[in-house]
Every structure is written in C-alpha cells, then in structure tokens.
Design an enzyme around this catalytic site. Structure first.
Site, PDB file in Angstrom:
ATOM      1  N   SER A   1       2.460  10.999 -37.513  1.00  0.00           N
ATOM      2  CA  SER A   1       3.125  10.975 -38.829  1.00  0.00           C
ATOM      3  C   SER A   1       4.625  11.242 -38.688  1.00  0.00           C
ATOM      4  O   SER A   1       5.431  10.693 -39.467  1.00  0.00           O
ATOM      5  CB  SER A   1       2.469  11.958 -39.801  1.00  0.00           C
ATOM      6  OG  SER A   1       2.706  13.282 -39.427  1.00  0.00           O
TER       7      SER A   1
ATOM      8  N   ARG B   1       2.002  17.391 -24.163  1.00  0.00           N
ATOM      9  CA  ARG B   1       2.114  17.704 -22.741  1.00  0.00           C
ATOM     10  C   ARG B   1       3.471  18.318 -22.463  1.00  0.00           C
ATOM     11  O   ARG B   1       4.430  18.059 -23.187  1.00  0.00           O
ATOM     12  CB  ARG B   1       1.967  16.441 -21.892  1.00  0.00           C
ATOM     13  CG  ARG B   1       0.618  15.771 -22.005  1.00  0.00           C
ATOM     14  CD  ARG B   1      -0.396  16.494 -21.170  1.00  0.00           C
ATOM     15  NE  ARG B   1      -1.641  15.745 -21.093  1.00  0.00           N
ATOM     16  CZ  ARG B   1      -2.619  16.048 -20.252  1.00  0.00           C
ATOM     17  NH1 ARG B   1      -2.493  17.068 -19.421  1.00  0.00           N
ATOM     18  NH2 ARG B   1      -3.713  15.337 -20.234  1.00  0.00           N
TER      19      ARG B   1
ATOM     20  N   LEU C   1       6.757  18.569 -20.149  1.00  0.00           N
ATOM     21  CA  LEU C   1       7.521  17.765 -19.194  1.00  0.00           C
ATOM     22  C   LEU C   1       8.144  18.672 -18.130  1.00  0.00           C
ATOM     23  O   LEU C   1       8.361  19.863 -18.357  1.00  0.00           O
ATOM     24  CB  LEU C   1       8.590  16.969 -19.944  1.00  0.00           C
ATOM     25  CG  LEU C   1       7.995  15.948 -20.931  1.00  0.00           C
ATOM     26  CD1 LEU C   1       9.048  15.465 -21.935  1.00  0.00           C
ATOM     27  CD2 LEU C   1       7.366  14.775 -20.189  1.00  0.00           C
TER      28      LEU C   1
ATOM     29  N   ASN D   1      12.579  17.763 -29.925  1.00  0.00           N
ATOM     30  CA  ASN D   1      11.181  18.036 -30.267  1.00  0.00           C
ATOM     31  C   ASN D   1      11.124  18.601 -31.675  1.00  0.00           C
ATOM     32  O   ASN D   1      12.096  19.204 -32.139  1.00  0.00           O
ATOM     33  CB  ASN D   1      10.589  19.058 -29.280  1.00  0.00           C
ATOM     34  CG  ASN D   1       9.133  19.362 -29.573  1.00  0.00           C
ATOM     35  OD1 ASN D   1       8.336  18.451 -29.842  1.00  0.00           O
ATOM     36  ND2 ASN D   1       8.760  20.639 -29.546  1.00  0.00           N
TER      37      ASN D   1
ATOM     38  N   HIS E   1       8.777  21.267 -33.964  1.00  0.00           N
ATOM     39  CA  HIS E   1       7.748  22.308 -33.826  1.00  0.00           C
ATOM     40  C   HIS E   1       7.484  22.905 -35.210  1.00  0.00           C
ATOM     41  O   HIS E   1       8.429  23.177 -35.953  1.00  0.00           O
ATOM     42  CB  HIS E   1       8.222  23.394 -32.850  1.00  0.00           C
ATOM     43  CG  HIS E   1       7.193  24.466 -32.657  1.00  0.00           C
ATOM     44  ND1 HIS E   1       6.094  24.283 -31.836  1.00  0.00           N
ATOM     45  CD2 HIS E   1       7.068  25.696 -33.208  1.00  0.00           C
ATOM     46  CE1 HIS E   1       5.342  25.368 -31.880  1.00  0.00           C
ATOM     47  NE2 HIS E   1       5.913  26.235 -32.710  1.00  0.00           N
TER      48      HIS E   1
ATOM     49  N   ASP F   1      14.521  22.111 -23.504  1.00  0.00           N
ATOM     50  CA  ASP F   1      14.950  22.559 -22.178  1.00  0.00           C
ATOM     51  C   ASP F   1      13.696  22.784 -21.331  1.00  0.00           C
ATOM     52  O   ASP F   1      12.615  22.301 -21.675  1.00  0.00           O
ATOM     53  CB  ASP F   1      15.871  23.790 -22.262  1.00  0.00           C
ATOM     54  CG  ASP F   1      15.166  25.003 -22.856  1.00  0.00           C
ATOM     55  OD1 ASP F   1      13.916  24.957 -23.014  1.00  0.00           O
ATOM     56  OD2 ASP F   1      15.843  25.996 -23.153  1.00  0.00           O
TER      57      ASP F   1
HETATM   58  C1  GRF Z   1       3.340  18.278 -35.927  1.00  0.00           C
HETATM   59  O1  GRF Z   1       3.021  19.361 -36.740  1.00  0.00           O
HETATM   60  C2  GRF Z   1       4.316  18.692 -34.859  1.00  0.00           C
HETATM   61  O2  GRF Z   1       5.230  19.642 -35.292  1.00  0.00           O
HETATM   62  C3  GRF Z   1       3.406  19.294 -33.818  1.00  0.00           C
HETATM   63  O3  GRF Z   1       2.275  18.454 -33.818  1.00  0.00           O
HETATM   64  C4  GRF Z   1       2.151  17.831 -35.088  1.00  0.00           C
HETATM   65  C5  GRF Z   1       2.148  16.352 -34.850  1.00  0.00           C
HETATM   66  O4  GRF Z   1       1.837  15.624 -35.998  1.00  0.00           O
HETATM   67  N1  GRF Z   1       4.089  19.388 -32.546  1.00  0.00           N
HETATM   68  P1  GRF Z   1       2.045  14.068 -36.045  1.00  0.00           P
HETATM   69  O5  GRF Z   1       1.342  13.473 -34.829  1.00  0.00           O
HETATM   70  O6  GRF Z   1       3.521  13.784 -36.003  1.00  0.00           O
HETATM   71  O7  GRF Z   1       1.418  13.595 -37.319  1.00  0.00           O
END
Ligand code: GRF
Length: 207
Positions: free
Chosen positions: A28, A103, A105, A119, A121, A153
């Site tokens: 998403s 994963r 890196l 990224n 989070h 990082d």
């Molecule tokens: C998101 O909440 C992201 O922050 C976390 O995993 C989820 C991935 O969701 N790392 P999507 O695959 O982007 O729908």
C-alpha cells in the site's frame, strides 16, 4: 562541528528522479508512491519495483501501473543484493524506497546507497523500532504514536529522520485499528518525504 547532510550536493538533480521501491507484501505504501510519482511526473517517477516474494501484491500493483516489476529470490543476502544492485544500475535509479520490505540489507549495501535509501516505519522513531511497532506502542501505553520516514543506515530503524506524522491512540484501540490509522498517515508521509529529499529541502535530520 556540523556534519553535511547525507544528501548534500546530491539533490536537487535538475531532472526527474528515477525511483525504485522494494516491498515484500501488500504494497500500500508502494501504491502511494506510484500514485504520487507516475510516469512523466516532473519531480520523479517510480521506474522499478523489486520484491523478495514472488507472490507479493506489490508486484501486481507495479504491473498494473505499467512499472517494471521483478521478483528477486533471497537464497542469501549476498545473492539478493548482487541481483538487486544490477537492476538498480540498469534502471539508473537515483533513490531507493523501502516500503514494507521485510529483510535487512547489508552494511555494504546501505553504505553504497547512503543518502539515497529511505524507509517508512510505523512508529515515532526512535520509539518502537523493529517488529510489532503497534503492539509495542499499546503495551507502553503511549497517548500518541505515528510514522517515520528515515534514511537507512547500517542499523535497524536507526537512520536520520526525514519526516514524522503523529497519530493519536484512542480508547479501545488494538494493534489492527491502530495500524490502519498509522498506515493512512504513512501514505501521506512517504511521498512528502520523497519530495523534501528530491527538492534538496531536507536538512539531514539535525533540525
Ligand atoms: C507498513 O506499516 C510499513 O511501515 C511497515 O510495513 C507495513 C507495510 O505495508 N514497514 P504496505 O506493504 O506498504 O501496505
């Protein structure tokens, strides 16, 4: 002593940026980036999507958007990263976005892409890094959580923060309800952070 931002001198590019997105599942956040940065966009376009999972919905989303989509197997990290690096080089990628990429890196890879590797989070880092960020937030009893877009990082969810969006924890929230509201915030935050970086407006996380 001030340290230069990891993006110093790199952005803005003076031409549309070429984005790659790495995703392991639903995709998403990839969808939010595909929508924000379609082919022909003046700031950037997603030109490559890579997943370590052959059946990932993310690959279907990329194909539906007409974007090159590759499954790259992960028998081990070195094999995956060698194949990924070749795809990134061939596609002349400027910025890599991890979006639900499950994963870790290698330090060599993150160093090679320092300042060009983002990224998202689902917490207000440095709070609740790693897995089950929403469960961690609920167990800690915080009144608000949110999401963070950060440069990657060599650590786990430790790189400099580009952008955060706050989300209130409400009475009766469980991990699923909280995750859904934070996810909506991620979909706004990620394109916004990419815009900041590409326009050369990110200060390196020292503000
Ligand atoms: C998101 O909440 C992201 O922050 C976390 O995993 C989820 C991935 O969701 N790392 P999507 O695959 O982007 O729908």
């Amino acid at each position: 002593m001030t340290t230069a931002a990891p993006t110093a001198g790199r952005f803005p590019l003076g031409r549309p940026a070429r984005l790659a997105v790495l995703a392991s599942g639903r995709g998403s956040n990839l969808q939010a980036l595909l929508t924000a940065f379609p082919p022909g966009h003046e700031l950037a376009s997603v030109v490559l999507v890579v997943s370590n999972k052959a059946g990932a919905q993310a690959l279907e989303r990329a194909r539906a958007a007409g974007v090159a989509a590759h499954h790259v197997a992960w028998p081990d990290r070195a094999t995956f990263e060698a194949a990924l690096s070749e795809l990134l080089r061939e596609a002349e990628v400027d910025l890599v976005c991890l979006a639900g990429f499950m994963r870790l890196l290698s330090p060599a890879f993150t160093a090679a892409w320092a300042g060009r590797l983002l990224n998202v989070h689902p917490s207000l880092l440095p709070a609740f890094p790693g897995l089950d960020a929403h469960g961690q937030a609920l167990r800690a009893g915080v009144a608000e959580t949110g999401c963070t877009v950060h440069m990657v990082d060599e650590g786990v969810d430790t790189g400099p923060v580009v952008l955060q969006r706050r989300v209130k924890v409400v009475e009766g929230d469980d991990a699923a309800s909280l995750a859904a509201r934070v996810l909506a915030a991620e979909h706004v935050a990620y394109p916004e952070a990419v815009r900041l970086v590409l326009r050369g407006e990110w200060d390196g996380g020292r503000a």
